[in-house]
Design a protein around this motif. Structure first.
Motif, PDB file in Angstrom:
ATOM      1  N   SER A   1       8.938   2.431   1.403  1.00 43.46           N
ATOM      2  CA  SER A   1       9.049   1.856   2.741  1.00 43.46           C
ATOM      3  C   SER A   1       9.056   0.335   2.728  1.00 43.46           C
ATOM      4  CB  SER A   1       7.923   2.365   3.615  1.00 43.46           C
ATOM      5  OG  SER A   1       8.151   3.730   3.855  1.00 43.46           O
ATOM      6  N   VAL A   2       8.242  -0.272   1.905  1.00 46.42           N
ATOM      7  CA  VAL A   2       8.185  -1.731   1.900  1.00 46.42           C
ATOM      8  C   VAL A   2       9.564  -2.318   1.565  1.00 46.42           C
ATOM      9  CG1 VAL A   2       7.290  -1.750  -0.458  1.00 46.42           C
ATOM     10  CG2 VAL A   2       7.030  -3.750   0.955  1.00 46.42           C
ATOM     11  N   TYR A   3      10.265  -1.700   0.629  1.00 44.36           N
ATOM     12  CA  TYR A   3      11.587  -2.222   0.262  1.00 44.36           C
ATOM     13  C   TYR A   3      12.634  -1.841   1.290  1.00 44.36           C
ATOM     14  CZ  TYR A   3       9.133  -2.933  -4.065  1.00 44.36           C
ATOM     15  OH  TYR A   3       8.209  -3.323  -4.982  1.00 44.36           O
TER      16      TYR A   3
ATOM     17  N   GLY B   1       0.205   0.770  10.620  1.00 43.66           N
ATOM     18  CA  GLY B   1       0.560   1.940  11.420  1.00 43.66           C
ATOM     19  C   GLY B   1       2.032   1.985  11.779  1.00 43.66           C
ATOM     20  N   LEU B   2       2.876   1.463  10.911  1.00 39.18           N
ATOM     21  CA  LEU B   2       4.309   1.492  11.196  1.00 39.18           C
ATOM     22  C   LEU B   2       4.834   2.920  11.098  1.00 39.18           C
ATOM     23  CD1 LEU B   2       5.361  -1.679   9.175  1.00 39.18           C
ATOM     24  CD2 LEU B   2       4.740  -1.483  11.578  1.00 39.18           C
ATOM     25  N   GLU B   3       5.786   3.237  11.989  1.00 43.97           N
ATOM     26  CA  GLU B   3       6.329   4.596  11.983  1.00 43.97           C
ATOM     27  C   GLU B   3       7.485   4.653  11.004  1.00 43.97           C
ATOM     28  OE1 GLU B   3       6.013   6.480  16.144  1.00 43.97           O
ATOM     29  OE2 GLU B   3       6.323   4.342  16.399  1.00 43.97           O
ATOM     30  N   LEU B   4       7.125   4.685   9.734  1.00 40.22           N
ATOM     31  CA  LEU B   4       8.111   4.430   8.693  1.00 40.22           C
ATOM     32  C   LEU B   4       9.193   5.494   8.583  1.00 40.22           C
ATOM     33  CD1 LEU B   4       5.424   3.119   6.268  1.00 40.22           C
ATOM     34  CD2 LEU B   4       7.151   1.761   7.409  1.00 40.22           C
ATOM     35  N   THR B   5       8.803   6.763   8.658  1.00 41.87           N
ATOM     36  CA  THR B   5       9.845   7.785   8.524  1.00 41.87           C
ATOM     37  C   THR B   5      10.763   7.790   9.742  1.00 41.87           C
ATOM     38  OG1 THR B   5       8.132   9.327   9.194  1.00 41.87           O
ATOM     39  CG2 THR B   5       8.783   9.395   6.912  1.00 41.87           C
TER      40      THR B   5
ATOM     41  N   ILE C   1       0.837  -1.207   0.000  1.00 39.98           N
ATOM     42  CA  ILE C   1       0.000   0.000   0.000  1.00 39.98           C
ATOM     43  C   ILE C   1       0.873   1.258   0.000  1.00 39.98           C
ATOM     44  CG2 ILE C   1      -1.574   1.330   1.474  1.00 39.98           C
ATOM     45  CD1 ILE C   1      -3.067  -1.241   2.037  1.00 39.98           C
ATOM     46  N   CYS C   2       2.027   1.153   0.675  1.00 38.23           N
ATOM     47  CA  CYS C   2       2.904   2.325   0.758  1.00 38.23           C
ATOM     48  C   CYS C   2       3.505   2.701  -0.593  1.00 38.23           C
ATOM     49  CB  CYS C   2       3.999   2.113   1.782  1.00 38.23           C
ATOM     50  SG  CYS C   2       4.901   0.587   1.546  1.00 38.23           S
ATOM     51  N   ILE C   3       3.578   1.772  -1.511  1.00 38.13           N
ATOM     52  CA  ILE C   3       4.184   2.115  -2.815  1.00 38.13           C
ATOM     53  C   ILE C   3       3.272   3.087  -3.555  1.00 38.13           C
ATOM     54  CG2 ILE C   3       5.140   1.217  -4.959  1.00 38.13           C
ATOM     55  CD1 ILE C   3       5.368  -1.491  -3.694  1.00 38.13           C
TER      56      ILE C   3
HETATM   57  S1  SF4 Z   1       5.174  -0.637   5.338  1.00 38.01           S
HETATM   58 FE1  SF4 Z   1       4.559  -2.728   4.957  1.00 38.01          FE
HETATM   59  S2  SF4 Z   1       2.604  -2.955   5.967  1.00 38.01           S
HETATM   60 FE2  SF4 Z   1       3.000  -0.765   5.803  1.00 38.01          FE
HETATM   61  S3  SF4 Z   1       2.016  -0.184   3.877  1.00 38.01           S
HETATM   62 FE3  SF4 Z   1       4.119  -0.683   3.381  1.00 38.01          FE
HETATM   63  S4  SF4 Z   1       4.069  -2.811   2.792  1.00 38.01           S
HETATM   64 FE4  SF4 Z   1       2.159  -2.403   3.859  1.00 38.01          FE
END
Ligand code: SF4
Ligand code: SF4
Ligand code: SF4
Lengths: 608, 340
Positions: free
Chosen positions: A296-298, A329-333, A278-280
């Motif tokens: 983020s996924v990569y 809800g991962l705190e990606l940044t 979804i993040c892409i």
């Molecule tokens: S970080 Fe992982 S779980 Fe979150 S949107 Fe991207 S692929 Fe999905």
């Protein structure tokens, strides 16, 4: 005892899975930082744990968040996860019921149909049989969607599907095989002993007795073996997100927070990514600049497999759009910030001069423009104008420049220098006796809020202007202007300030909606966080954003961040203005007809 | 033959020069100008580089030749549409009046970069930040002073404002502003030999005849100081001076200085007319300039039959280059009119 050799792969796989997961969890838990551990201990036996169970149910099983973002995708996840979960639970009850004890052989539930051959045909058994078939059908429908998604992701509303690693492929193949094999195995038993319901029984009728006899055992062996493959590949594949997310939900509910350093919590986070992709689709690097390998996924995947390189870690605008979109809800940044290479140069302490910046007068209000705002002097002039119209006394803390909030340094890894600067600024601020600090730059605002421990109120100028209007300290002229408001990343997603700027602007003109606003707002492309892409690429991102924002041909493109303003002004031939500038132009000045006249002319010239 | 005609849009250097050349050969010329006065951007200059020739004289010489009976001049006429229909080129002005001819020549030229788009330089915010055009204007009136009326003791020229700047989307070099800065700095020092002049540059592009000599003279005779570095920000001090921040990229040191007047050498951009009429006819090239068919021998013709180009509607050019280009365009047009 209900036993057959084919249960061995299953039992072996399940035991290995358990051991590996326990080992991994123990390792990550021990890596939690002090604060996080404290919260875990404090809240372990509290209502928070119950809330966590509730959330595990909603997110890990029902996948409510994915469902909200994309119903079909949500159904796919739910039918697989929740369906399988129910298969296990109902299967377990069915097995216990059959065995007449809660402590039957652990594999009995898994291969129930095979062992429960002479089961009495009364309504309870029929009910279980029916329910199990129904659940199996639901899971299979989810599986069908998953297969379609792989083959044609657009049908499920996903523009770009994630590219997977080898463990994922193994686990995925096993997962795809588990349920069809189970269906066939159970159908063959049903053909022989008539213990199936509508699904397994129905398919069983298609089998001849001879055929069923020949394939039954091999099918159970195959079923057990793919379970083995799935279980042992799970901890190394993306499916590790299933157990990890459960713990993560508990940790969060207990109050553990991610800090600046990578910690055990970060481990749980990166393992909780389901690689849903979804993040892409959320990322402008993807849809504006066609960069499709850094999202983020990569980034998370590479971190997990210890393959992260600077090129990926630094190729990000830190706009937070993916964080907003991530269903887990991962705190990606934040994680990215934790993992970016910091400078190793110790550096000197340059900030002695701060002490000499003396503010002799006590003040109630401090205005802090920030280095970025110094590059857009019109905003400063506008703020001065507004202060004087509201007859507010204030101290312009960085009037002669040189003071920095400390955030840029911190992000480069100059942690000590940044701390020195923060403590010097803190002294300056507390000596002044101020009760309110007003910032023009959302980045400084965030820094004062999160990295300082000031016990005074901090506001962005849009909030402050809103307050002045509410308190009747300033009045604004209403006009016919159409205004588009661009939410800056740091002010919106960063600080959750969406309403005040809109409330202010709606006093002046009509606010026109855009395709991407508030939480969905785009990055202006001026982000200083991406150190990999060329300026050209950054400009492409800006131009696309600008195109979308100005589609309605507004009279003014308004924003509330000096960086956004700068990056848009460079490209847009129409009016780009900070909210403070607009307000300053539309101040309603009483008792001074001459000035009022000039105002009207100016407004006219904006309209033109 | 005598009835054949051409419309020329834009009465600047290129337009007037081409009009004269075509009319001399007996064709009818309709010369259309959006402003009241003819001369285009040339009007904005006092003296020309590198020989300090009077710009007014160049302009008058051009305009004086216009009284041929074959030329009809329409000033105060802004052309908003240009297209080929019924075998004629048709130009429509903002009042919907039509001009018809067998050929059309675009000489819609350039405008200067709007320095307000680089807010950090303070143009339009601080009194004593001005553009090179405003400097010319002051020079014409003979009074180069600060807004407050004082003689500038220190003046700084900043090159490449709006040119060679990826951020504003203009990668190209405007070609004339370096030498123009040298010219203006020299002019300033002629008037105020005791004041100091600085020039901030990325590279000094002195690639025209006698440019290098002028550059050398500005250093030897006038002691103009050249600093390699861009100005990152400018701000006004309490006494209305301008404080600038830069980096001397030769020594690698940051630099802060205060000057009385900051002159921004604004670059060349395609004019609105150029942009508009070129895109209507699908001959729009990079950065909004018009595109000729090719650089080598086809630089005055376009992919549209009967539509010609001359001057700075194609790219930044100096005045002598523009005149030569206009003559070449006239030549092509005459050939074309002979054929049809
Ligand atoms: S970080 Fe992982 S779980 Fe979150 S949107 Fe991207 S692929 Fe999905
Ligand atoms: S923070 Fe923005 S740029 Fe970075 S990966 Fe997420 S969406 Fe893409
Ligand atoms: S001529 Fe000189 S000042 Fe003008 S754009 Fe080129 S390099 Fe810059």
């Amino acid at each position: 005892m209900n036993y057959n050799n084919f249960i061995i792969p299953f039992c072996l796989g399940a035991s290995l899975l358990l051991i590996i997961i326990i080992y991994k969890f123990a390792k990550w838990l021990s890596k939690l930082d002090k604060k996080q551990k404290y919260f875990v201990k404090r809240n372990f036996f509290s209502k928070k744990s119950i809330a966590a169970i509730n959330e595990v149910f909603r997110e890990a099983l029902i996948h409510r968040n994915i469902y909200r973002k994309n119903p079909l995708l949500g159904y796919m996840h739910m039918s697989l996860a929740f369906g399988w979960f129910l298969l296990i639970v109902v299967g377990k009850i069915e097995a216990s019921f059959y065995a007449g004890s809660f402590f039957e052989e652990p594999w009995l539930a898994i291969f129930f149909k095979f062992f429960a051959r002479e089961q009495a045909n009364f309504w309870v058994a029929n009910f279980f049989s029916f329910t199990m078939d129904l659940l199996l059908l639901i899971v299979l429908s989810g599986l069908a969607l998953a297969i379609i998604k792989r083959l044609k992701s657009k049908i499920l509303g996903i523009k770009k599907a994630t590219k997977h690693v080898i463990y994922d492929k193994i686990a995925l193949t096993a997962l795809w095989l588990i349920f069809p094999l189970r269906l066939l195995a159970e159908s063959s038993t049903a053909a022989l002993v008539q213990n199936g319901s509508f699904l397994t029984g129905g398919i069983g009728e298609l089998f001849s007795l001879q055929f069923a006899q020949n394939v039954e055992l091999p099918l159970y062996w195959a079923y057990s073996s793919v379970l083995f493959v799935f279980f042992v590949s799970l901890p190394f594949s993306r499916y590790m997100h299933i157990p990890s997310e459960v713990v993560l939900i508990f940790l969060r509910k207990w109050g553990a927070k991610a800090g600046e350093q990578y910690s055990g919590l970060s481990d749980f986070e990166i393992n909780s990514c389901s690689r849903c992709g979804i993040c892409i689709d959320a990322c402008q690097l993807s849809f504006s600049a066609n960069i499709n390998n850094v999202q983020s996924v990569y980034f998370i995947r590479d971190t997990r497999y210890k393959k992260l390189n600077d090129n990926i870690a630094n190729n990000c605008l830190m706009c937070g759009r993916c964080t907003e979109a991530c269903p887990v809800g991962l705190e990606l940044t934040l994680i990215r910030q934790q993992l970016r290479t910091k400078t190793e140069i110790a550096g000197k302490h340059y900030y002695d001069y701060c002490e000499n910046k003396n503010n002799k007068n006590k003040t109630d209000i401090i205005y802090f423009a920030g280095c970025m705002t110094q590059l857009t002097p019109n905003i400063i002039i506008a703020m001065k104008n507004i202060f004087s119209a509201a007859k507010v006394k204030y101290w312009f803390m960085d009037e002669d420049k040189g003071i920095c909030c400390g955030r840029p340094m911190r992000q480069q890894g100059f942690v000590q220098q940044s701390k020195d600067l923060i403590s010097k600024n803190t002294k300056l601020i507390s000596k002044s006796g101020a009760k309110l600090l007003i910032c023009s730059c959302p980045i400084c605002y965030k820094s004062f809020k999160e990295e300082y421990s000031l016990d005074i109120e901090i506001m962005h100028h849009s909030e402050y202007i809103k307050m002045l209007i509410d308190e009747n300290k300033i009045k604004l002229n209403k006009s016919e202007l159409n205004i588009v408001f661009h939410d800056p990343c740091e002010l919106g997603r960063g600080l959750n300030i969406y309403k005040p700027p809109r409330q202010v602007l709606s006093k002046i003109g009509k606010i026109i909606d855009t395709e991407f606003s508030e939480k969905d707002s785009l990055c202006c492309g001026g982000s200083l966080a991406n150190t990999v892409i060329e300026l050209e690429t950054q400009l492409e991102i800006r131009n696309k954003a600008l195109e979308i924002l100005t589609k309605s041909k507004p009279d003014i493109l308004a924003t509330a961040c000096p960086l956004c303003k700068k990056s848009f002004t460079h490209a847009y031939k129409g009016k780009v203005m900070d909210i403070a500038e607009i307000v300053s132009k539309f101040l309603y000045l009483q008792n001074n007809s001459k000035k009022q006249e000039i105002k009207e002319k100016e407004i006219f010239s904006i309209l033109k | 033959m005598k009835n054949k005609s051409v419309i020329i849009i834009g009465a600047g250097v290129a337009g007037i020069e081409a009009a004269n050349n075509i009319a001399e050969n007996g064709y009818n010329v309709t010369l259309i100008e959006k402003e009241n006065l003819l001369g285009g951007n040339l009007k904005n200059y006092a003296k020309l580089f590198p020989d300090f020739y009077e710009a007014g004289e160049v302009k008058n010489n051009l305009i004086n030749k216009l009284n041929s009976e074959n030329i009809n001049v329409y000033n105060n006429n802004e052309i908003t549409e240009l297209f080929f229909e019924n075998n004629k080129w048709q130009a429509v002005n903002s009042q919907n009046q039509k001009f018809l001819a067998d050929a059309a020549l675009l000489t819609t030229g350039f405008t200067v970069f709007d320095a307000k788009r680089k807010e950090e330089l303070g143009y339009g915010i601080y009194d004593n930040v001005i553009t090179s055009l405003e400097f010319e204007n002051m020079y014409k009136t003979g009074k180069i002073t600060t807004k407050q009326g004082n003689i500038p003791e220190r003046i700084a020229f900043l090159n490449c404002v709006g040119s060679r700047d990826e951020k504003v989307g203009n990668h190209y070099c405007s070609r004339v502003c370096c030498i123009n800065a040298v010219k203006q700095a020299s002019e300033f020092k002629e008037i105020y030999p005791d004041s100091q002049a600085y020039c901030f540059y990325m590279d000094m592009r002195m690639a025209g005849q006698f440019y290098e000599e002028l550059y050398r003279k500005s250093q030897e005779k006038h002691n103009v100081i050249y600093i390699r570095g861009r100005i990152s920000e400018a701000a006004a001090t309490l006494d209305n001076k301008i404080q600038i921040k830069s980096e001397d990229t030769l020594s690698g040191l940051p630099l802060k200085m205060t000057v009385d007047l900051l002159v921004l050498m604004v670059g060349i951009e395609a004019s609105i007319g150029t942009n508009q009429l070129a895109s209507q006819n699908e001959i729009n090239g990079e950065y909004g300039f018009a595109k000729s068919k090719g650089l080598y021998g086809n630089d005055n013709i376009t992919n549209k039959k009967g539509l010609f180009l001359a001057g700075t509607c194609k790219r930044p050019l100096t005045i002598p280059e523009t005149i030569a280009d206009a003559k070449a365009a006239a030549n092509q047009i005459i050939k074309y009119l002979n054929q049809i």
